[in-house]
Enzyme design. Structure first.
Site, PDB file in Angstrom:
ATOM      1  N   LEU A  33       8.080  -3.383 -18.136  1.00 14.26           N
ATOM      2  CA  LEU A  33       6.909  -2.897 -18.876  1.00 14.26           C
ATOM      3  C   LEU A  33       5.602  -3.529 -18.390  1.00 14.26           C
ATOM      4  O   LEU A  33       4.619  -3.563 -19.113  1.00 14.26           O
ATOM      5  CB  LEU A  33       7.074  -3.091 -20.396  1.00 14.26           C
ATOM      6  CG  LEU A  33       8.232  -2.325 -21.038  1.00 14.26           C
ATOM      7  CD1 LEU A  33       8.216  -2.513 -22.567  1.00 14.26           C
ATOM      8  CD2 LEU A  33       8.163  -0.830 -20.735  1.00 14.26           C
ATOM      9  N   PHE A  80      12.352   2.853  -8.800  1.00 16.80           N
ATOM     10  CA  PHE A  80      10.900   3.049  -8.834  1.00 16.80           C
ATOM     11  C   PHE A  80      10.153   1.735  -9.054  1.00 16.80           C
ATOM     12  O   PHE A  80       8.926   1.711  -8.986  1.00 16.80           O
ATOM     13  CB  PHE A  80      10.507   3.944 -10.025  1.00 16.80           C
ATOM     14  CG  PHE A  80      11.033   5.347  -9.978  1.00 16.80           C
ATOM     15  CD1 PHE A  80      10.421   6.294  -9.181  1.00 16.80           C
ATOM     16  CD2 PHE A  80      12.113   5.743 -10.749  1.00 16.80           C
ATOM     17  CE1 PHE A  80      10.872   7.601  -9.149  1.00 16.80           C
ATOM     18  CE2 PHE A  80      12.576   7.041 -10.731  1.00 16.80           C
ATOM     19  CZ  PHE A  80      11.958   7.972  -9.919  1.00 16.80           C
ATOM     20  N   LYS A  84       1.982  -1.150  -7.336  1.00 11.07           N
ATOM     21  CA  LYS A  84       1.540  -0.054  -6.445  1.00 11.07           C
ATOM     22  C   LYS A  84       0.038   0.046  -6.231  1.00 11.07           C
ATOM     23  O   LYS A  84      -0.421   1.018  -5.642  1.00 11.07           O
ATOM     24  CB  LYS A  84       2.063   1.274  -6.993  1.00 11.07           C
ATOM     25  CG  LYS A  84       1.477   1.599  -8.358  1.00 11.07           C
ATOM     26  CD  LYS A  84       1.595   3.062  -8.718  1.00 11.07           C
ATOM     27  CE  LYS A  84       0.880   3.363 -10.005  1.00 11.07           C
ATOM     28  NZ  LYS A  84       0.902   4.740 -10.421  1.00 11.07           N
ATOM     29  N   SER A 124       6.834   5.879   0.432  1.00 10.91           N
ATOM     30  CA  SER A 124       5.493   6.464   0.332  1.00 10.91           C
ATOM     31  C   SER A 124       5.028   6.982   1.683  1.00 10.91           C
ATOM     32  O   SER A 124       5.392   6.442   2.738  1.00 10.91           O
ATOM     33  CB  SER A 124       4.550   5.355  -0.140  1.00 10.91           C
ATOM     34  OG  SER A 124       3.206   5.749  -0.007  1.00 10.91           O
ATOM     35  N   ALA A 125       4.160   7.974   1.615  1.00 14.50           N
ATOM     36  CA  ALA A 125       3.511   8.466   2.837  1.00 14.50           C
ATOM     37  C   ALA A 125       2.717   7.365   3.520  1.00 14.50           C
ATOM     38  O   ALA A 125       2.392   7.472   4.709  1.00 14.50           O
ATOM     39  CB  ALA A 125       2.573   9.616   2.472  1.00 14.50           C
ATOM     40  N   TYR A 149       0.634  -3.671  -0.009  1.00 15.60           N
ATOM     41  CA  TYR A 149       1.477  -2.719  -0.741  1.00 15.60           C
ATOM     42  C   TYR A 149       2.235  -1.829   0.249  1.00 15.60           C
ATOM     43  O   TYR A 149       3.449  -1.650   0.163  1.00 15.60           O
ATOM     44  CB  TYR A 149       0.630  -1.853  -1.689  1.00 15.60           C
ATOM     45  CG  TYR A 149       1.378  -0.619  -2.134  1.00 15.60           C
ATOM     46  CD1 TYR A 149       2.415  -0.720  -3.050  1.00 15.60           C
ATOM     47  CD2 TYR A 149       1.099   0.640  -1.585  1.00 15.60           C
ATOM     48  CE1 TYR A 149       3.152   0.396  -3.422  1.00 15.60           C
ATOM     49  CE2 TYR A 149       1.816   1.760  -1.953  1.00 15.60           C
ATOM     50  CZ  TYR A 149       2.841   1.636  -2.872  1.00 15.60           C
ATOM     51  OH  TYR A 149       3.580   2.740  -3.227  1.00 15.60           O
ATOM     52  N   LYS A 153       6.512  -1.265   1.282  1.00 14.82           N
ATOM     53  CA  LYS A 153       7.303  -0.021   1.382  1.00 14.82           C
ATOM     54  C   LYS A 153       7.936   0.089   2.769  1.00 14.82           C
ATOM     55  O   LYS A 153       9.115   0.412   2.918  1.00 14.82           O
ATOM     56  CB  LYS A 153       6.419   1.199   1.114  1.00 14.82           C
ATOM     57  CG  LYS A 153       5.917   1.295  -0.306  1.00 14.82           C
ATOM     58  CD  LYS A 153       7.056   1.577  -1.273  1.00 14.82           C
ATOM     59  CE  LYS A 153       6.655   1.421  -2.721  1.00 14.82           C
ATOM     60  NZ  LYS A 153       7.748   1.390  -3.660  1.00 14.82           N
ATOM     61  N   ASN A 198      -7.488   3.856  -9.606  1.00 16.38           N
ATOM     62  CA  ASN A 198      -7.616   3.768  -8.148  1.00 16.38           C
ATOM     63  C   ASN A 198      -7.511   5.142  -7.511  1.00 16.38           C
ATOM     64  O   ASN A 198      -8.084   5.399  -6.463  1.00 16.38           O
ATOM     65  CB  ASN A 198      -6.480   2.924  -7.564  1.00 16.38           C
ATOM     66  CG  ASN A 198      -6.500   1.517  -8.096  1.00 16.38           C
ATOM     67  OD1 ASN A 198      -7.493   0.827  -7.968  1.00 16.38           O
ATOM     68  ND2 ASN A 198      -5.403   1.103  -8.726  1.00 16.38           N
ATOM     69  N   ASN A 199      -6.726   5.996  -8.157  1.00 17.46           N
ATOM     70  CA  ASN A 199      -6.395   7.281  -7.537  1.00 17.46           C
ATOM     71  C   ASN A 199      -7.325   8.383  -8.014  1.00 17.46           C
ATOM     72  O   ASN A 199      -7.946   8.291  -9.076  1.00 17.46           O
ATOM     73  CB  ASN A 199      -4.935   7.644  -7.827  1.00 17.46           C
ATOM     74  CG  ASN A 199      -3.971   6.658  -7.196  1.00 17.46           C
ATOM     75  OD1 ASN A 199      -3.275   5.943  -7.895  1.00 17.46           O
ATOM     76  ND2 ASN A 199      -3.962   6.593  -5.882  1.00 17.46           N
ATOM     77  N   ARG A 231      -5.481  15.418   1.305  1.00 18.38           N
ATOM     78  CA  ARG A 231      -4.184  14.865   0.927  1.00 18.38           C
ATOM     79  C   ARG A 231      -3.241  15.973   0.458  1.00 18.38           C
ATOM     80  O   ARG A 231      -3.675  17.063   0.057  1.00 18.38           O
ATOM     81  CB  ARG A 231      -4.329  13.861  -0.228  1.00 18.38           C
ATOM     82  CG  ARG A 231      -5.185  12.646   0.078  1.00 18.38           C
ATOM     83  CD  ARG A 231      -4.526  11.709   1.075  1.00 18.38           C
ATOM     84  NE  ARG A 231      -5.324  10.512   1.293  1.00 18.38           N
ATOM     85  CZ  ARG A 231      -6.316  10.393   2.183  1.00 18.38           C
ATOM     86  NH1 ARG A 231      -6.634  11.425   2.952  1.00 18.38           N
ATOM     87  NH2 ARG A 231      -6.957   9.262   2.317  1.00 18.38           N
TER      88      ARG A 231
END
Ligand code: NAD
Ligand code: WQD
Length: 340
Positions: A33, A80, A84, A124-125, A149, A153, A198-199, A231
């Protein structure tokens, strides 16, 4: 199948849990959490009518995980659990390597000690770096990541591949997600970022709902049709369904497989603004700012391998992605915090 969903209370994990239940699987959520709310558990119950077992456990906590494996005996893990936030990873690299790498090594060790050698990993890409070509296929060479980050990955892909090569009883699927946006169509589940998003899409929806003045578009001088970054945005429910399809592939002897999960279409930042405004009728004021460090011009995939081998193809288009992101934001202006 009984599936342990590590990080299952997060954005992509929670949507995957709903799709797993819909497909007749028995998910069990394990999450510390750190970046999720307990409220998501009640939303999952409302959507599915099912109470999903939940363990508040850290993937670095060997004893805690041992207890979960003993109690639940999962056949597979969908992993998951990770930190990130790209910018934060530059400021706090140790925390990212510890959480993502130490955490995954501990999880995998507990898995093998409990005879569970089936894992689907959230990659991730970002592992393609500035891609050598577009559309990006899975055999596009991996690139230089621009932040810790991304390196976690890229390194974890290597770690899981090496473990599978040394022990063929392991079945490993690396799913390279492109840019997940959207939310559950019920408006009950979505992305609930802490602080300044951030996104792109959470920023857009926060501007639309009046929490922020305007969108800052990071650069309009890229080599793209309108100069802004391009994207491959994918609806989170499509992404979640990709995991259900991937589970079928985790059969004994399947070894190591890698799939891109995206739509194969590229949209620029300004395309997103325009599509969002058209889909919702809400305007999104913006200003052009300098480029964001580490950003690339264009990133979109070929998702043909996933279609061919997993029978998976994204169903939702940009309109649904915008509508569903907006419904979630409008109904939950402070994310899951609105409910607590
Ligand atoms: P998220 O932060 O919403 O979900 C991750 C979940 O993992 C959170 O609920 C968090 O509390 C939990 N977690 C983190 N560290 C943990 C630990 N040590 N032990 C137990 N639980 C832990 O993020 P998301 O967007 O749902 O992403 C899920 C995964 O997909 C992540 O691994 C992420 O790196 C990867 N991914 C995400 C994107 C994206 O744009 N959202 C793109 C590509 C890959
Ligand atoms: C998309 C586009 C920005 C915010 C990141 C990670 C990647 C993956 C997905 C996990 C870019 C522009 C953004 C804003 C903007 N995550 N933008 N104003 O950078 O493609 O990927 O999330 O694995 O690793 O790097 O996604 O949503 O941040 O940006 O103009 O406020 O929107 O410059 O062109 P990105 P994003």
């Amino acid at each position: 199948m009984k599936i342990l969903v590590a990080g299952g209370a997060g954005f992509i994990g929670s949507h995957t849990v709903v799709e797993l239940i819909g497909a007749g699987h028995e998910p069990v959520i394990m999450d510390n959490l750190y970046n999720a709310s307990r409220e998501v558990l009640s939303r999952i119950r409302t959507i599915t009518g099912r109470e999903v077992p939940f363990y508040q456990t850290d993937i670095r906590d060997r004893e805690g995980m041992e207890a979960v494996f003993q109690a639940e005996k999962p056949e597979a893990v969908i992993h998951f659990a990770g930190l990130k936030a790209v910018g934060e990873s530059v400021r706090r690299p140790w925390e990212y390597y510890d959480n993502n790498i130490t955490g995954t090594l501990t999880l995998v060790d507990v898995m093998r000690k409990n005879g569970c050698k089936n894992i689907i990993f959230s990659s991730s890409a970002t592992v393609y770096g500035d891609p050598a070509f577009v559309p990006i296929t899975e055999d596009c060479p991996k690139g230089q990541c621009t932040n810790p980050y991304g390196w976690t990955k890229s390194m974890l892909e290597q770690v899981l591949g090496d473990i599978q090569a040394a022990d063929p009883e392991w079945n490993v699927i690396l799913l390279r997600y492109f840019n997940p946006i959207g939310a559950h169509a019920s408006g009950l589940m979505g992305e609930s970022p802490n602080g300044i998003p951030n996104n792109l899409m959470p920023y857009v929806t926060q501007v639309a709902v009046g929490k922020r003045d305007r969108l800052h578009v990071f650069g309009d001088n890229y080599d793209t049709p309108d100069g802004t970054g391009v994207r491959d945005y994918i609806h989170v429910v499509d992404l979640a369904k990709g995991h259900v399809c991937a589970l079928k592939k985790l059969a004994p002897g399947s070894g190591l497989s890698i799939y891109n999960l995206g739509t194969g279409h590229g949209y620029s930042v300004l395309d997103i603004v325009k599509n969002f405004e058209e889909a919702t009728g809400v305007s999104v004021p913006y200003v052009i700012d300098p480029r964001r460090e580490g950003d690339i011009a264009t990133c979109y995939c070929s998702a043909e391998k996933a279609e061919r081998e997993l029978g998976w193809k994204a169903q939702f288009g940009i309109r649904e992605m915008c509508e569903d992101s907006w419904r979630w934001q409008k109904n939950n202006p402070d994310g899951y915090e609105s409910a607590t």
